[in-house]
Structure formats: C-alpha cells, structure tokens
Write an enzyme that holds these catalytic residues in place. Structure first.
Site, PDB file in Angstrom:
ATOM      1  N   HIS A   2      -7.253 -28.570   2.159  1.00  0.00           N
ATOM      2  CA  HIS A   2      -8.336 -28.125   1.300  1.00  0.00           C
ATOM      3  C   HIS A   2      -8.052 -26.710   0.769  1.00  0.00           C
ATOM      4  O   HIS A   2      -7.595 -25.853   1.505  1.00  0.00           O
ATOM      5  CB  HIS A   2      -9.626 -28.104   2.129  1.00  0.00           C
ATOM      6  N   ASP A  15      -6.633 -32.861   4.023  1.00  0.00           N
ATOM      7  CA  ASP A  15      -7.856 -32.082   3.805  1.00  0.00           C
ATOM      8  C   ASP A  15      -8.742 -32.158   5.045  1.00  0.00           C
ATOM      9  O   ASP A  15      -9.203 -33.238   5.426  1.00  0.00           O
ATOM     10  CB  ASP A  15      -8.606 -32.635   2.581  1.00  0.00           C
TER      11      ASP A  15
END
Length: 231
Positions: A200, A169
């Site tokens: 993400h 992420d």
C-alpha cells in the site's frame, strides 16, 4: 504553486476549500480531481496536483475531511495511526456529494470540458464510488480499500475506470483482491493492473512507502489513460 478556492456543498451546509493548480498560460485541456488519502490535503497531494498541471490539466484537490476538521494535513511516515483514526469518522456518502460538487466546479473552470479523478487509498475507494455514482468522465484508483464490498455497484460504471492493485497490500488482503478481479475483469469499462509484491502507498509522491519504478509505471499508465479518455 497553486491556490485555494471555496466550493459550496450540495446540501448547503457550508463551503469547503480545494487546492487548485493550473497549467502555465491557464489553457487546461481538461480537469482532474485529486482525491486525498486519509492524510488530508498534504504536501504529496498538492505535489500531485502541481505535476498534473505541468501535464496540461487543471488539477483540483477538495478537502473532504472539512466536516471533521478543515485543513487536516498529516505525514504518512509519522502520523499513520492519527490518520487511521479519522477513517471511521468520515461520512463517505457526504464525501461523494462533495466530489460531485467539485466535479461541477471543475467543469466550470474548464468551460464545460471533461473532468477525471485520481484517488489514493481512501481516495482510491472514492474514485471507484465516483465512477459508479457520478458523471465523472474517467477515474483512476490507487490501492483503493474495501472495493470488494462495493462490487454490487459495478453495473453502474458507465465511463472508464482504472485500478492499480499492489499484491502485498496490507490493507487489501488477497481475498479482496481476488474478489475485485472476479467481479471486474470482464467489465468493459474497467482495467485492473497488479503490482507484484508491492505494498500500500507505493505510488505516494514523497516518503518511505514510495517504490520509484512501480510508481513511474503506474503513473505512466494513468497518464496514458487520461490522455485517451479526457482529451
């Protein structure tokens, strides 16, 4: 297709809209609040509500950016910077108050039944905050940002919380992920799932960020979680 209702803010400062999707026949087994990303109540959030309604839930997505500008709706693939510019302007405590108002409205709509929440990105953070600060019955957060800075509130989590964490992420670095595991792995009410190598937004409903296999896995886990704790 759902409809829009108005909810009165707890501080009496006005009303905000919420998108609502109900199951066919109107007999919802529980309610789930869908907490937006920084892109507002866009097509993806509405589609998530519609999907939850097909699963038998009343799904409700409050417009948490209404204090900035009502009805913000952005495309994650083309308007990321515009969305990121909104994040520091958003009053998170007021957002939690608006989620609390939505919990009350949702409970009324399901005749006092259980209410859960699922949030993404900013909404994942707010799902964690809701678990610590409200009486929500169960919460799920996808790629929540900045949760490592909220671990001091974990003692207040009294009802089940699940967090989905992609290990690559770009908005939640490895140190933050480690802090989340260190602070929450032993919590009796919290379950963390890692998604190796994913970034993400992997479970977005639409767009380039979606990873079909991982989104299906995460959503299946969320579905089982809500079936256990809301029904």
């Amino acid at each position: 297709m759902g409809n829009t209702i108005a909810i009165t803010a707890l501080d009496g400062s006005g009303n905000f809209n919420a998108y609502v999707a109900e199951p066919a026949g109107g007999n919802a087994k529980a309610a789930i609040i869908v907490i937006q990303e920084v892109f507002g109540i866009n097509a993806g959030i509405r589609d998530k509500c519609d999907s939850l309604a097909k699963d038998g839930y009343l799904a409700i997505a409050p417009d948490l950016f209404w204090r900035l500008e009502p009805g913000i709706e952005l495309d994650p693939d083309t308007q990321l910077q515009q969305a990121l510019d909104l994040f520091p302007k958003f009053d998170q405590q007021k957002g939690i108050e608006d989620i609390e108002a939505t919990i009350r409205a949702a409970r009324a709509l399901v005749n006092g039944g259980k209410v859960g929440a699922v949030g993404y990105c900013l909404g994942g953070r707010l799902a964690y905050m809701a678990a610590a600060r409200t009486d929500i019955d169960a919460s799920v957060g996808y790629y929540g940002v900045g949760i490592d800075g909220l671990l001091g509130e974990s003692h207040a989590i009294a009802r089940p919380l699940m967090l989905h964490i992609p290990t690559s992420d770009g908005f939640v670095p490895p140190a933050a992920q480690k802090a989340m595991h260190d602070g929450l792995d032993s919590h009796p009410r919290v379950t963390l799932h890692d998604y190796e190598g994913l970034d993400h937004g992997f479970a977005t409903q639409f767009g380039k960020r979606r990873d079909e296999a991982a989104a299906t896995l995460a959503d299946g886990r969320s579905s089982a979680f809500f079936a256990e704790h809301l029904v």
